[in-house]
Design a protein around this motif. Structure first.
Motif, PDB file in Angstrom:
ATOM      1  N   LEU A 156       0.807  -1.218   0.000  1.00 32.39           N
ATOM      2  CA  LEU A 156       0.000   0.000   0.000  1.00 32.39           C
ATOM      3  C   LEU A 156       0.842   1.273   0.000  1.00 32.39           C
ATOM      4  O   LEU A 156       0.322   2.356  -0.272  1.00 32.39           O
ATOM      5  CB  LEU A 156      -0.930  -0.016   1.221  1.00 32.39           C
ATOM      6  N   TRP A 157       2.130   1.161   0.285  1.00 39.56           N
ATOM      7  CA  TRP A 157       2.973   2.344   0.485  1.00 39.56           C
ATOM      8  C   TRP A 157       2.957   3.278  -0.720  1.00 39.56           C
ATOM      9  O   TRP A 157       2.751   4.501  -0.565  1.00 39.56           O
ATOM     10  CB  TRP A 157       4.401   1.915   0.813  1.00 39.56           C
TER      11      TRP A 157
ATOM     12  N   SER B 158     -10.359   3.329  -0.667  1.00 39.55           N
ATOM     13  CA  SER B 158     -11.289   2.368  -1.263  1.00 39.55           C
ATOM     14  C   SER B 158     -11.377   1.124  -0.386  1.00 39.55           C
ATOM     15  O   SER B 158     -10.545   0.913   0.500  1.00 39.55           O
ATOM     16  CB  SER B 158     -10.814   1.972  -2.663  1.00 39.55           C
ATOM     17  N   GLY B 159     -12.371   0.276  -0.667  1.00 38.30           N
ATOM     18  CA  GLY B 159     -12.551  -0.920   0.158  1.00 38.30           C
ATOM     19  C   GLY B 159     -11.330  -1.816   0.165  1.00 38.30           C
ATOM     20  O   GLY B 159     -10.892  -2.302   1.208  1.00 38.30           O
ATOM     21  N   GLY B 160     -10.756  -2.053  -1.016  1.00 38.85           N
ATOM     22  CA  GLY B 160      -9.570  -2.891  -1.093  1.00 38.85           C
ATOM     23  C   GLY B 160      -8.377  -2.270  -0.387  1.00 38.85           C
ATOM     24  O   GLY B 160      -7.595  -2.967   0.273  1.00 38.85           O
ATOM     25  N   GLN B 161      -8.221  -0.964  -0.516  1.00 38.92           N
ATOM     26  CA  GLN B 161      -7.142  -0.274   0.184  1.00 38.92           C
ATOM     27  C   GLN B 161      -7.354  -0.312   1.690  1.00 38.92           C
ATOM     28  O   GLN B 161      -6.402  -0.480   2.456  1.00 38.92           O
ATOM     29  CB  GLN B 161      -7.053   1.176  -0.292  1.00 38.92           C
TER      30      GLN B 161
ATOM     31  N   PRO C 124     -13.556  -8.031  -7.631  1.00 39.64           N
ATOM     32  CA  PRO C 124     -12.555  -9.005  -8.087  1.00 39.64           C
ATOM     33  C   PRO C 124     -11.133  -8.461  -8.179  1.00 39.64           C
ATOM     34  O   PRO C 124     -10.167  -9.181  -7.892  1.00 39.64           O
ATOM     35  CB  PRO C 124     -13.083  -9.419  -9.470  1.00 39.64           C
ATOM     36  N   ILE C 125     -10.973  -7.204  -8.563  1.00 35.39           N
ATOM     37  CA  ILE C 125      -9.625  -6.636  -8.677  1.00 35.39           C
ATOM     38  C   ILE C 125      -8.988  -6.510  -7.299  1.00 35.39           C
ATOM     39  O   ILE C 125      -7.826  -6.888  -7.091  1.00 35.39           O
ATOM     40  CB  ILE C 125      -9.680  -5.268  -9.393  1.00 35.39           C
ATOM     41  N   ALA C 126      -9.749  -5.988  -6.333  1.00 31.14           N
ATOM     42  CA  ALA C 126      -9.224  -5.866  -4.963  1.00 31.14           C
ATOM     43  C   ALA C 126      -8.969  -7.242  -4.363  1.00 31.14           C
ATOM     44  O   ALA C 126      -7.982  -7.441  -3.632  1.00 31.14           O
ATOM     45  CB  ALA C 126     -10.207  -5.073  -4.101  1.00 31.14           C
ATOM     46  N   THR C 127      -9.838  -8.196  -4.669  1.00 29.86           N
ATOM     47  CA  THR C 127      -9.646  -9.561  -4.171  1.00 29.86           C
ATOM     48  C   THR C 127      -8.330 -10.142  -4.686  1.00 29.86           C
ATOM     49  O   THR C 127      -7.565 -10.755  -3.930  1.00 29.86           O
ATOM     50  CB  THR C 127     -10.825 -10.452  -4.601  1.00 29.86           C
ATOM     51  N   ALA C 128      -8.056  -9.948  -5.971  1.00 30.38           N
ATOM     52  CA  ALA C 128      -6.804 -10.458  -6.551  1.00 30.38           C
ATOM     53  C   ALA C 128      -5.599  -9.837  -5.860  1.00 30.38           C
ATOM     54  O   ALA C 128      -4.594 -10.523  -5.609  1.00 30.38           O
ATOM     55  CB  ALA C 128      -6.774 -10.170  -8.048  1.00 30.38           C
ATOM     56  N   ARG C 129      -5.688  -8.553  -5.520  1.00 30.58           N
ATOM     57  CA  ARG C 129      -4.562  -7.888  -4.857  1.00 30.58           C
ATOM     58  C   ARG C 129      -4.357  -8.449  -3.449  1.00 30.58           C
ATOM     59  O   ARG C 129      -3.212  -8.657  -3.018  1.00 30.58           O
ATOM     60  CB  ARG C 129      -4.805  -6.370  -4.786  1.00 30.58           C
TER      61      ARG C 129
ATOM     62  N   ASP D  93       0.041 -14.291  -0.570  1.00 25.61           N
ATOM     63  CA  ASP D  93       1.145 -15.106  -1.072  1.00 25.61           C
ATOM     64  C   ASP D  93       2.499 -14.479  -0.737  1.00 25.61           C
ATOM     65  O   ASP D  93       3.455 -15.174  -0.400  1.00 25.61           O
ATOM     66  CB  ASP D  93       0.999 -15.299  -2.582  1.00 25.61           C
ATOM     67  N   GLU D  94       2.573 -13.151  -0.804  1.00 24.16           N
ATOM     68  CA  GLU D  94       3.823 -12.460  -0.487  1.00 24.16           C
ATOM     69  C   GLU D  94       4.168 -12.566   0.997  1.00 24.16           C
ATOM     70  O   GLU D  94       5.343 -12.612   1.369  1.00 24.16           O
ATOM     71  CB  GLU D  94       3.718 -10.985  -0.894  1.00 24.16           C
TER      72      GLU D  94
END
Length: 270
Positions: free
Chosen positions: A152-153, A168-171, A199-204, A210-211
């Motif tokens: 997020l940085w 945003s929600g994903g952020q 879906p885009i935020a979910t993928a992130r 994984d990271e």
């Protein structure tokens, strides 16, 4: 002639024969008043993998997840029987510092819940109250490192004074992950962290999981079998308060041993 009573079938236990356990649950039952939500569960959760809990709604997977850092303590009438060991220490023992436990075993909830504070203060809050940092420069470093690990940085580095709730929600969800990371936990629990995201935020978020794998023991509750297959290395299938099957994610999804697991994976119920 009297027929002898049959002994009840033993409750299965699910050690992980390959990976070192970070958390070991032994004969754990969780009650809400008189209702038993979790029934005599024993499982090892490894320190180096992502473990997914799957199963139909109401099967107990979120209840069991919350027992791993005593979040059920906040629910009136809830009680836990059995042992949950974190590095061999019973987290339900008398005298356990629950605040410190929740720093070691952080949690990310289904709905992003940033504090009504600045982005910077969302991350700085935990290190301040736990006395992790002694200087402003050190705190700045923790904030930057946590946001970097949460991916997020680069998106927020020029607006750290803005409210976390304006993201945003994903952020916001990544901010909550960064907030959990900031107190240097050993385990991160995630209760359906993508269910409110597009879906885009979910993928992130999945990329982020994984990271983070290997740096933390991660346990994720998900209703999405596809997500479990993508992000986890171990999967436990819950049904009616019990674990039916636990093993490598590839085995659970391609070669389940139990008929109930196969039926759930193939969509016959759930």
């Amino acid at each position: 002639m009297n027929t002898p009573a049959l002994s009840p079938a033993p409750t299965p236990t699910f050690p992980d024969p390959v990976a070192e356990a970070k958390i070991s649950a032994k004969n754990v039952s969780v009650f809400y008043g008189a209702k038993r939500a979790i029934d005599d569960v024993s499982i090892d959760i490894p320190k180096s993998y992502v473990t997914a809990f799957i199963g139909p709604s109401g099967c107990g997977k979120s209840t069991f997840l919350r027992s791993l850092n005593r979040m059920n303590d906040t629910i009136a009438g809830a009680r836990v029987e059995g042992e949950i060991l974190l590095d061999g220490e019973d987290i339900y023992r008398s005298g356990m510092d629950v605040v410190q436990l929740r720093a070691r075993v952080g949690m990310v909830f289904q709905k992003p819940n940033p504090f009504p504070k600045s982005i910077y203060d969302n991350i700085a809050y935990g290190p301040k109250i736990h006395g992790i940092t002694g200087s402003k420069s050190e705190l700045d470093g923790i904030v930057e490192t946590s946001l970097q690990r949460a991916g997020l940085w680069d998106e927020v580095k020029d607006r750290l004074s803005d409210s976390g709730t304006a993201l945003s929600g994903g952020q916001q969800q990544r901010l909550c992950i960064a907030r959990a990371i900031a107190v240097d936990p050993e385990v991160i629990l995630m209760d359906e962290p993508c269910s409110a995201l597009d879906p885009i935020a979910t993928a992130r978020i999945e990329e982020l999981i994984d990271e983070l794998r290997g740096r933390y023991a991660i346990v994720i509750v998900t209703h999405s079998m596809q997500q479990a297959a993508r992000v986890s290395q171990r999967t436990a299938f819950f049904h009616i308060g019990k674990i039916v099957e636990y093993g490598t994610t590839s085995d659970i999804f391609t070669n389940p041993r139990e008929e109930r697991t196969k039926d759930y994976i193939t969509g016959r119920y759930g």
